[in-house]
Design an enzyme around this catalytic site. Structure first.
Site, PDB file in Angstrom:
ATOM      1  N   LYS A 292      -7.994  -2.017  12.299  1.00  0.00           N
ATOM      2  CA  LYS A 292      -7.629  -1.409  13.582  1.00  0.00           C
ATOM      3  C   LYS A 292      -8.864  -1.357  14.473  1.00  0.00           C
ATOM      4  CE  LYS A 292      -4.107   1.856  11.890  1.00  0.00           C
ATOM      5  NZ  LYS A 292      -2.945   1.307  12.570  1.00  0.00           N
ATOM      6  N   ASP A 303      -2.392   9.988   8.755  1.00  0.00           N
ATOM      7  CA  ASP A 303      -1.402   9.064   8.191  1.00  0.00           C
ATOM      8  C   ASP A 303      -0.793   9.557   6.871  1.00  0.00           C
ATOM      9  OD1 ASP A 303       0.009   6.805   8.837  1.00  0.00           O
ATOM     10  OD2 ASP A 303      -1.353   5.408   7.827  1.00  0.00           O
ATOM     11  N   GLU A 364       0.785  -1.049   5.754  1.00  0.00           N
ATOM     12  CA  GLU A 364       0.591  -0.598   4.371  1.00  0.00           C
ATOM     13  C   GLU A 364       1.587   0.479   3.956  1.00  0.00           C
ATOM     14  OE1 GLU A 364      -0.968   0.659   6.883  1.00  0.00           O
ATOM     15  OE2 GLU A 364      -0.646   2.790   6.490  1.00  0.00           O
ATOM     16  N   ARG A 366       4.782   0.913   4.423  1.00  0.00           N
ATOM     17  CA  ARG A 366       6.047   0.442   3.855  1.00  0.00           C
ATOM     18  C   ARG A 366       5.867  -0.061   2.422  1.00  0.00           C
ATOM     19  NH1 ARG A 366       6.770  -3.875   8.579  1.00  0.00           N
ATOM     20  NH2 ARG A 366       5.724  -2.175   9.644  1.00  0.00           N
TER      21      ARG A 366
HETATM   22  N1  BES Z   1      -0.162   4.374  10.352  1.00  0.00           N
HETATM   23  C1  BES Z   1       0.197   3.314  11.218  1.00  0.00           C
HETATM   24  C2  BES Z   1       1.207   3.711  12.286  1.00  0.00           C
HETATM   25  C3  BES Z   1       0.759   4.720  13.292  1.00  0.00           C
HETATM   26  C4  BES Z   1       0.277   4.325  14.517  1.00  0.00           C
HETATM   27  C5  BES Z   1       0.877   6.075  13.044  1.00  0.00           C
HETATM   28  C6  BES Z   1      -0.105   5.259  15.447  1.00  0.00           C
HETATM   29  C7  BES Z   1       0.500   7.017  13.976  1.00  0.00           C
HETATM   30  C8  BES Z   1       0.008   6.615  15.179  1.00  0.00           C
HETATM   31  C9  BES Z   1       0.807   2.176  10.400  1.00  0.00           C
HETATM   32  O1  BES Z   1       0.339   2.027   9.119  1.00  0.00           O
HETATM   33  C10 BES Z   1       0.499   0.906  11.119  1.00  0.00           C
HETATM   34  O2  BES Z   1      -0.635   0.560  11.187  1.00  0.00           O
HETATM   35  N2  BES Z   1       1.536   0.248  11.626  1.00  0.00           N
HETATM   36  C11 BES Z   1       1.379  -0.974  12.305  1.00  0.00           C
HETATM   37  C12 BES Z   1       2.477  -1.893  11.864  1.00  0.00           C
HETATM   38  C13 BES Z   1       2.271  -3.317  12.294  1.00  0.00           C
HETATM   39  C14 BES Z   1       1.071  -3.909  11.612  1.00  0.00           C
HETATM   40  C15 BES Z   1       3.508  -4.097  11.963  1.00  0.00           C
HETATM   41  C16 BES Z   1       1.481  -0.705  13.805  1.00  0.00           C
HETATM   42  O3  BES Z   1       2.269   0.126  14.211  1.00  0.00           O
HETATM   43  O4  BES Z   1       0.727  -1.328  14.559  1.00  0.00           O
HETATM   44 ZN    ZN Z   2      -0.449   3.704   8.223  1.00  0.00          ZN
HETATM   45 MN    MN Z   3      -1.426   0.816   9.049  1.00  0.00          MN
END
Ligand code: BES
Ligand code: ZN
Ligand code: MN
Length: 511
Positions: A292, A303, A364, A366
């Protein structure tokens, strides 16, 4: 101990405007000049209330409030009037923010004793309102202050007693009303404490709330409810034996050991249903090799909000008691980068045998949930299965930061879940599980891949989970938005919110 643990919510009797308190509070629905109680208090005060209302443009809208010093005209030192908005738009949970506003005003004025008149809403709503008042007082005075070293952060809260009048006319409560009052306050207190506990777990840095720390927390709750709650914690070796290839892959890059937590509540009598609540427990999500950007990573200690919610809810469920057998599961680990971390292109073998090609290590949650779901389905065999996860940014794009996305292919179950959320006032909205989007999860090297493309990201995550759920009645709650907030409201300070705790407890104890 909670900073606000000393606040007592009590039933107050007598004529409200004669209460000997530091702060006397009541509400108006819209224009105060049309409110008979406001007018009555105003006339005792010689018109000061209406003068201040005019000069401060107070017109009873939700979010407005005004304070007036009484200068001995009534026994209370100060009066606080809180706007409750339009009467026909007022739902029971709104009283939480009002009670929190009163508690804030009390602490600001160094008031020890407060009296609050419950708004007259008709119907049999008063005890529902009392429960939410108790919640609002404790939720609104929550503060995560452990790391603030200034003197003013250490001072105890002035507010000690929050007296509640059920009726503005001073009618004496019946014994039945008094009993129902106590039940409602007790219930609200257990729920708010659990919500605040979840907030603590979320707000603590990832360096403190590790998977091992979450497991200890679950163990402490089980110990507190010896005989009713048990807990089993699996380490990596045990998870390996169980075949949790997806869960273990996510945690491989971290020096923090993963922990798989399974708590069980058993009622004294034969249970009505067997419920299972799973929470996503990523104690920090860096994204892994699909790293990220710094700004998106900044808040990723949150998270594990799903795990915090289900573990904390268990405490309140055991305090209140349930006719159901309740299981709580959290597969906890940290998603980091290192020489041991899982990589893009890896093919993982899940607990149910499904193979998964990794095309994004940041998807991750899921993976961990998939194995938790298989464990639940095969070992617990619940009648109803729920999962709570800060799963996708896409869900926030769809619904905004305050609303959780709810997905299910079981109309009946999702309907009763949404009804519970309606009662607690937690913002949830159903999204479809559009099966056609499964095409995005096709892989040429494995049974599926872990991410689809940009469009429908919340739904493809839901469809991924559905693979492991199979035919179990199931509801998926994507709470990426409401798990933590940047803009506070009276009953919700900035940071971890403890979202979902109230609805889980509501559903498990009052389906
Ligand atoms: N933990 C994140 C989702 C998230 C984003 C929670 C912002 C709270 C605030 C999750 O693990 C994630 O990174 N999701 C990705 C999925 C993508 C790679 C398909 C996302 O939302 O970008
Ligand atoms: Zn996450
Ligand atoms: Mn993630």
């Amino acid at each position: 101990m909670d900073a606000n643990a000393g606040i007592e919510v009590t039933l107050q009797q007598g004529t409200p405007q004669e209460a000997h308190v530091d702060l006397f509070a009541f509400t108006t629905f819209g224009d105060p000049s049309k409110d008979s109680f406001f007018k009555a208090v105003d006339s005792v005060l010689g018109g000061v209330l209406s003068d201040v209302a005019k000069s401060e443009s107070f017109d009873g809208k939700s979010g407005q409030s005004m304070v007036v010093h009484t200068h001995g005209r009534i026994p209370a030192k100060r009066i606080l009037v809180v706007g409750a908005g339009a009467r026909n738009e007022f739902t029971n949970p709104h009283i939480r923010d009002i009670a929190a506003t009163v508690a804030h005003a009390a602490n600001k004025a160094s008031a020890k004793e407060v009296s609050f008149v419950i708004p007259a809403l008709g119907g049999n709503r008063e005890h529902q309102l009392v429960q939410h008042v108790a919640e609002g007082v404790l939720l609104g005075t929550y503060k995560f202050g452990r790391y603030l070293t200034g003197e003013d952060h250490k001072r105890p809260m002035p507010l000690a007693r929050f007296g509640v009048f059920l009726d503005s006319k001073g009618k004496k409560p019946t014994p039945a009303q008094a009993k129902a009052f106590t039940t409602a306050v007790t219930r609200g207190t257990h729920i708010a404490r659990a919500v605040n506990h979840a907030r603590d777990l979320i707000n603590e840095p990832a360096a403190i709330v590790t998977p091992v720390a979450l497991a200890s927390d679950a163990q402490a709750i089980a110990k507190k409810h010896k005989g009713a709650v048990t807990v089993t914690v699996f380490d990596a070796k045990k998870c390996q034996e169980l075949g949790m290839g997806m869960f273990l892959a996510v945690g491989k890059g971290s020096d923090q050991e993963p922990r798989f937590i399974h708590m069980t509540y058993k009622p004294a009598k034969k249970p009505k249903k067997r419920l299972c609540f799973i929470g996503k427990g990523i104690t920090f999500d860096s994204g892994g090799y699909s790293l990220k950007p710094s700004q998106a990573m900044e808040d990723m200690k949150i998270d594990m909000s799903g795990a915090a919610a289900v573990i904390s809810a268990m405490d309140a469920i055991a305090m209140i008691g349930s006719e159901n057998e309740v299981h709580v599961i959290a597969a906890c680990c940290e998603n980091l980068v290192s020489g041991r971390a899982y990589k893009l292109g890896d093919v993982l073998v899940s607990m149910d045998g499904t193979t998964v090609e990794i095309n994004n290590t940041d998807a991750e949650g899921r993976l961990t949930l998939g194995d938790a779901i298989t464990y639940a389905r095969s070992k617990v065999q619940p009648d109803e299965l729920f999962d709570f996860a800060t799963l996708t940014g896409a869900c926030m794009v769809a619904l905004g930061p305050y609303t959780a996305g709810v997905m299910s292919d079981n109309d009946n179950l999702v309907r009763s879940w949404m009804a519970a959320a309606e009662r607690t006032g937690e913002d949830m909205w159903r999204l479809p599980l559009t099966t056609r989007l499964r095409e995005q999860l096709k892989s040429s090297v494995a049974d599926m891949r872990n991410t689809g493309d940009r469009f429908g990201g919340a739904i493809t995550a839901g469809l991924f989970l559905k693979t492991f759920v199979k035919d179990t009645p199931w509801v998926h709650v994507d709470m990426a938005g409401p798990a933590s907030i940047a803009n506070a409201r009276p009953s919700q300070p900035k940071g971890g919110t403890g979202f979902a705790v109230a609805t889980i407890v509501e559903y498990a104890t009052r389906p």
